[in-house]
Design a protein around this motif. Structure first.
Motif, PDB file in Angstrom:
ATOM      1  N   THR A   1      44.904  43.233  44.005  1.00  0.00           N
ATOM      2  CA  THR A   1      44.160  42.680  42.874  1.00  0.00           C
ATOM      3  C   THR A   1      42.908  43.505  42.646  1.00  0.00           C
ATOM      4  O   THR A   1      42.228  43.905  43.603  1.00  0.00           O
ATOM      5  CB  THR A   1      43.760  41.218  43.146  1.00  0.00           C
ATOM      6  OG1 THR A   1      44.916  40.473  43.525  1.00  0.00           O
ATOM      7  CG2 THR A   1      43.151  40.587  41.901  1.00  0.00           C
ATOM      8  N   ALA A   2      42.599  43.785  41.384  1.00  0.00           N
ATOM      9  CA  ALA A   2      41.421  44.583  41.031  1.00  0.00           C
ATOM     10  C   ALA A   2      40.347  43.681  40.447  1.00  0.00           C
ATOM     11  O   ALA A   2      40.644  42.732  39.710  1.00  0.00           O
ATOM     12  CB  ALA A   2      41.806  45.661  40.026  1.00  0.00           C
ATOM     13  N   LEU A   3      39.107  43.995  40.759  1.00  0.00           N
ATOM     14  CA  LEU A   3      37.958  43.255  40.231  1.00  0.00           C
ATOM     15  C   LEU A   3      37.130  44.174  39.361  1.00  0.00           C
ATOM     16  O   LEU A   3      36.688  45.243  39.810  1.00  0.00           O
ATOM     17  CB  LEU A   3      37.091  42.717  41.376  1.00  0.00           C
ATOM     18  CG  LEU A   3      35.835  41.941  40.950  1.00  0.00           C
ATOM     19  CD1 LEU A   3      36.205  40.637  40.241  1.00  0.00           C
ATOM     20  CD2 LEU A   3      34.933  41.661  42.145  1.00  0.00           C
ATOM     21  N   VAL A   4      36.921  43.777  38.113  1.00  0.00           N
ATOM     22  CA  VAL A   4      36.077  44.530  37.181  1.00  0.00           C
ATOM     23  C   VAL A   4      34.717  43.834  37.088  1.00  0.00           C
ATOM     24  O   VAL A   4      34.651  42.617  36.888  1.00  0.00           O
ATOM     25  CB  VAL A   4      36.718  44.612  35.782  1.00  0.00           C
ATOM     26  CG1 VAL A   4      35.758  45.233  34.777  1.00  0.00           C
ATOM     27  CG2 VAL A   4      38.013  45.406  35.852  1.00  0.00           C
ATOM     28  N   ILE A   5      33.652  44.604  37.239  1.00  0.00           N
ATOM     29  CA  ILE A   5      32.309  44.050  37.123  1.00  0.00           C
ATOM     30  C   ILE A   5      31.881  44.158  35.659  1.00  0.00           C
ATOM     31  O   ILE A   5      31.679  45.268  35.137  1.00  0.00           O
ATOM     32  CB  ILE A   5      31.311  44.796  38.038  1.00  0.00           C
ATOM     33  CG1 ILE A   5      31.901  44.954  39.434  1.00  0.00           C
ATOM     34  CG2 ILE A   5      29.974  44.062  38.053  1.00  0.00           C
ATOM     35  CD1 ILE A   5      32.393  43.668  40.074  1.00  0.00           C
ATOM     36  N   ALA A   6      31.765  43.029  34.998  1.00  0.00           N
ATOM     37  CA  ALA A   6      31.521  43.005  33.555  1.00  0.00           C
ATOM     38  C   ALA A   6      30.078  43.363  33.228  1.00  0.00           C
ATOM     39  O   ALA A   6      29.146  42.955  33.918  1.00  0.00           O
ATOM     40  CB  ALA A   6      31.845  41.624  32.994  1.00  0.00           C
ATOM     41  N   GLU A   7      29.927  44.128  32.156  1.00  0.00           N
ATOM     42  CA  GLU A   7      28.608  44.321  31.547  1.00  0.00           C
ATOM     43  C   GLU A   7      28.531  43.394  30.348  1.00  0.00           C
ATOM     44  O   GLU A   7      29.462  43.334  29.536  1.00  0.00           O
ATOM     45  CB  GLU A   7      28.413  45.776  31.143  1.00  0.00           C
ATOM     46  CG  GLU A   7      28.347  46.702  32.340  1.00  0.00           C
ATOM     47  CD  GLU A   7      27.849  48.099  31.987  1.00  0.00           C
ATOM     48  OE1 GLU A   7      27.460  48.319  30.819  1.00  0.00           O
ATOM     49  OE2 GLU A   7      27.861  48.954  32.881  1.00  0.00           O
ATOM     50  N   HIS A   8      27.433  42.673  30.224  1.00  0.00           N
ATOM     51  CA  HIS A   8      27.335  41.641  29.195  1.00  0.00           C
ATOM     52  C   HIS A   8      25.875  41.355  28.891  1.00  0.00           C
ATOM     53  O   HIS A   8      24.958  41.841  29.575  1.00  0.00           O
ATOM     54  CB  HIS A   8      28.025  40.355  29.687  1.00  0.00           C
ATOM     55  CG  HIS A   8      27.419  39.797  30.948  1.00  0.00           C
ATOM     56  ND1 HIS A   8      26.383  38.894  30.943  1.00  0.00           N
ATOM     57  CD2 HIS A   8      27.701  40.042  32.257  1.00  0.00           C
ATOM     58  CE1 HIS A   8      26.055  38.585  32.184  1.00  0.00           C
ATOM     59  NE2 HIS A   8      26.834  39.282  33.010  1.00  0.00           N
ATOM     60  N   ASP A   9      25.660  40.549  27.847  1.00  0.00           N
ATOM     61  CA  ASP A   9      24.305  40.123  27.494  1.00  0.00           C
ATOM     62  C   ASP A   9      24.136  38.616  27.676  1.00  0.00           C
ATOM     63  O   ASP A   9      23.310  37.988  27.019  1.00  0.00           O
ATOM     64  CB  ASP A   9      23.968  40.541  26.049  1.00  0.00           C
ATOM     65  CG  ASP A   9      24.937  39.941  25.038  1.00  0.00           C
ATOM     66  OD1 ASP A   9      25.797  39.127  25.443  1.00  0.00           O
ATOM     67  OD2 ASP A   9      24.830  40.299  23.850  1.00  0.00           O
ATOM     68  N   ASN A  10      24.926  38.051  28.556  1.00  0.00           N
ATOM     69  CA  ASN A  10      24.984  36.616  28.863  1.00  0.00           C
ATOM     70  C   ASN A  10      25.731  35.789  27.820  1.00  0.00           C
ATOM     71  O   ASN A  10      26.085  34.644  28.080  1.00  0.00           O
ATOM     72  CB  ASN A  10      23.596  36.011  29.104  1.00  0.00           C
ATOM     73  CG  ASN A  10      22.961  36.500  30.389  1.00  0.00           C
ATOM     74  OD1 ASN A  10      23.635  36.647  31.393  1.00  0.00           O
ATOM     75  ND2 ASN A  10      21.666  36.788  30.349  1.00  0.00           N
ATOM     76  N   SER A  11      25.988  36.363  26.665  1.00  0.00           N
ATOM     77  CA  SER A  11      26.734  35.618  25.647  1.00  0.00           C
ATOM     78  C   SER A  11      28.011  36.332  25.221  1.00  0.00           C
ATOM     79  O   SER A  11      28.953  35.699  24.767  1.00  0.00           O
ATOM     80  CB  SER A  11      25.855  35.366  24.414  1.00  0.00           C
ATOM     81  OG  SER A  11      25.419  36.585  23.845  1.00  0.00           O
ATOM     82  N   SER A  12      28.067  37.656  25.380  1.00  0.00           N
ATOM     83  CA  SER A  12      29.253  38.414  24.990  1.00  0.00           C
ATOM     84  C   SER A  12      29.470  39.565  25.966  1.00  0.00           C
ATOM     85  O   SER A  12      28.556  39.962  26.695  1.00  0.00           O
ATOM     86  CB  SER A  12      29.121  38.947  23.556  1.00  0.00           C
ATOM     87  OG  SER A  12      28.011  39.828  23.454  1.00  0.00           O
ATOM     88  N   ILE A  13      30.696  40.092  25.954  1.00  0.00           N
ATOM     89  CA  ILE A  13      31.073  41.187  26.846  1.00  0.00           C
ATOM     90  C   ILE A  13      30.880  42.522  26.121  1.00  0.00           C
ATOM     91  O   ILE A  13      31.265  42.673  24.965  1.00  0.00           O
ATOM     92  CB  ILE A  13      32.539  41.037  27.287  1.00  0.00           C
ATOM     93  CG1 ILE A  13      32.735  39.736  28.063  1.00  0.00           C
ATOM     94  CG2 ILE A  13      32.982  42.235  28.118  1.00  0.00           C
ATOM     95  CD1 ILE A  13      32.005  39.661  29.370  1.00  0.00           C
ATOM     96  N   LYS A  14      30.301  43.503  26.803  1.00  0.00           N
ATOM     97  CA  LYS A  14      30.088  44.817  26.202  1.00  0.00           C
ATOM     98  C   LYS A  14      31.380  45.636  26.212  1.00  0.00           C
ATOM     99  O   LYS A  14      32.243  45.462  27.072  1.00  0.00           O
ATOM    100  CB  LYS A  14      28.972  45.554  26.930  1.00  0.00           C
ATOM    101  CG  LYS A  14      27.617  44.862  26.774  1.00  0.00           C
ATOM    102  CD  LYS A  14      26.483  45.667  27.367  1.00  0.00           C
ATOM    103  CE  LYS A  14      25.146  44.960  27.130  1.00  0.00           C
ATOM    104  NZ  LYS A  14      24.014  45.728  27.708  1.00  0.00           N
TER     105      LYS A  14
END
Length: 310
Positions: free
Chosen positions: A2-15
């Motif tokens: 299983t792969a884990l992606v570390i999301a970049e976001h602004d707390n309301s949407s995903i970059k």
């Protein structure tokens, strides 16, 4: 696996860079999970659930996880890392800040700037400013990767229906604190996400000429403005416009290079563009070696004529 992606976001949407990284994670085999760590980031977690190909979203919420402080985010990643065979970050300023800390804390080697997944343990990455491609194989139990987002198509932002699992937030490390930010605001597209980029080099001669010549062309095309390192170092353009090995890596549908000679450091940052147009009066300019359309002309004459024709 299983792969884990570390999301970049602004707390309301995903970059957008996260979507490309999810595509890379899917090619590693097995399920793809996404970690959304932030403050009041329920909106970003909900958006991550909708991304096609995501099986689960981990949501960690705490005040000290705001603003992407690398020390706290690295500790949060390590806290959940034991369940994963791959941990992937976009090769952005944030990802490059956090990933080495995660790799060091886990005593694993980091694989940087991955552009292709050959197999779950073997990857391609550029070296020597893109002049050579290395095949790198890792025997680590957990592979820690940064992904060059221009090498992968973005995953669809809709169509998924992943579940959200709340995970406990790690304690504040106390090693860093967010003081403030000064963010340049522009109506133009963000450079790394732009479909069209108009870039200028040192040949423009000054900031006034840079803006006078290139801004009307960018306005006509709805393009972002970029610059070579030489133009940035000379003060013709701001640092966040720099395209190249030491700037931003871009791959727009159309890249127009005006007065850029094409040093290898610049080519490394834009040669994956779908169509490259180069305007330069030097017939020996290296930029012509990667250009799909080459115009040997004085940019101060050619660019205004191009604007009139549009």
């Amino acid at each position: 696996m299983t792969a884990l992606v570390i999301a970049e976001h602004d707390n309301s949407s995903i970059k957008g860079a996260t979507l490309n990284t999810i595509t890379a994670a899917a090619q590693c085999g097995g399920e793809v999970h996404v970690l959304v760590a932030g403050t009041d980031a329920g909106g970003a977690a909900a958006a991550a659930c909708k991304i096609a190909g995501v099986a689960k979203v981990l949501h960690a919420d705490a005040a000290h996880l705001n603003h992407g402080l690398a020390e706290n985010l690295a500790a949060q990643v390590v806290a959940v890392a034991s369940s994963y065979s791959h941990i992937l970050f976009p090769a952005t300023a944030s990802g490059k800040n956090i990933a080495p800390r995660v790799a060091a804390l886990m005593d694993m080697a980091q694989l940087s700037d991955v552009t292709k997944v050959i197999s779950p343990d073997t990857f391609e990455r550029p070296i020597y400013a893109g002049n050579a491609i290395a095949h790198v194989q890792s025997g680590d139990a957990t592979k820690v990767l940064t992904v060059r987002t221009t090498g992968f198509d973005p995953a669809a932002a809709t169509g998924g229906a992943a579940a959200v699992e709340t995970v406990a937030a790690v304690a504040d490390s106390g090693l860093s604190a967010f003081v403030g930010s000064e963010i340049a605001k522009s109506d133009r597209p963000e450079l790394t996400a732009a479909k069209i980029i108009v870039s200028g080099g040192r040949a423009l001669g000054s900031n006034d000429k840079f803006m006078e010549v290139l801004t009307p062309l960018a306005d006509k095309l709805g393009a972002a403005l970029g610059a070579s390192r030489a133009a940035v170092d000379a003060g013709y353009a701001p640092n966040d416009w720099q395209v190249g090995q030491t700037g931003k890596i871009v791959a727009p549908n159309l890249y127009i290079a005006c007065g850029i000679s094409g040093a290898i450091q610049h080519l490394a940052g834009m040669k994956d563009s779908k169509v490259i147009v180069a305007i330069n009066k030097d017939p020996e300019a290296p930029i012509f070696s990667v250009a799909d359309y080459a115009l040997e002309a004085d940019l101060f004459v050619a660019v205004p004529e191009l604007i009139k024709a549009l």
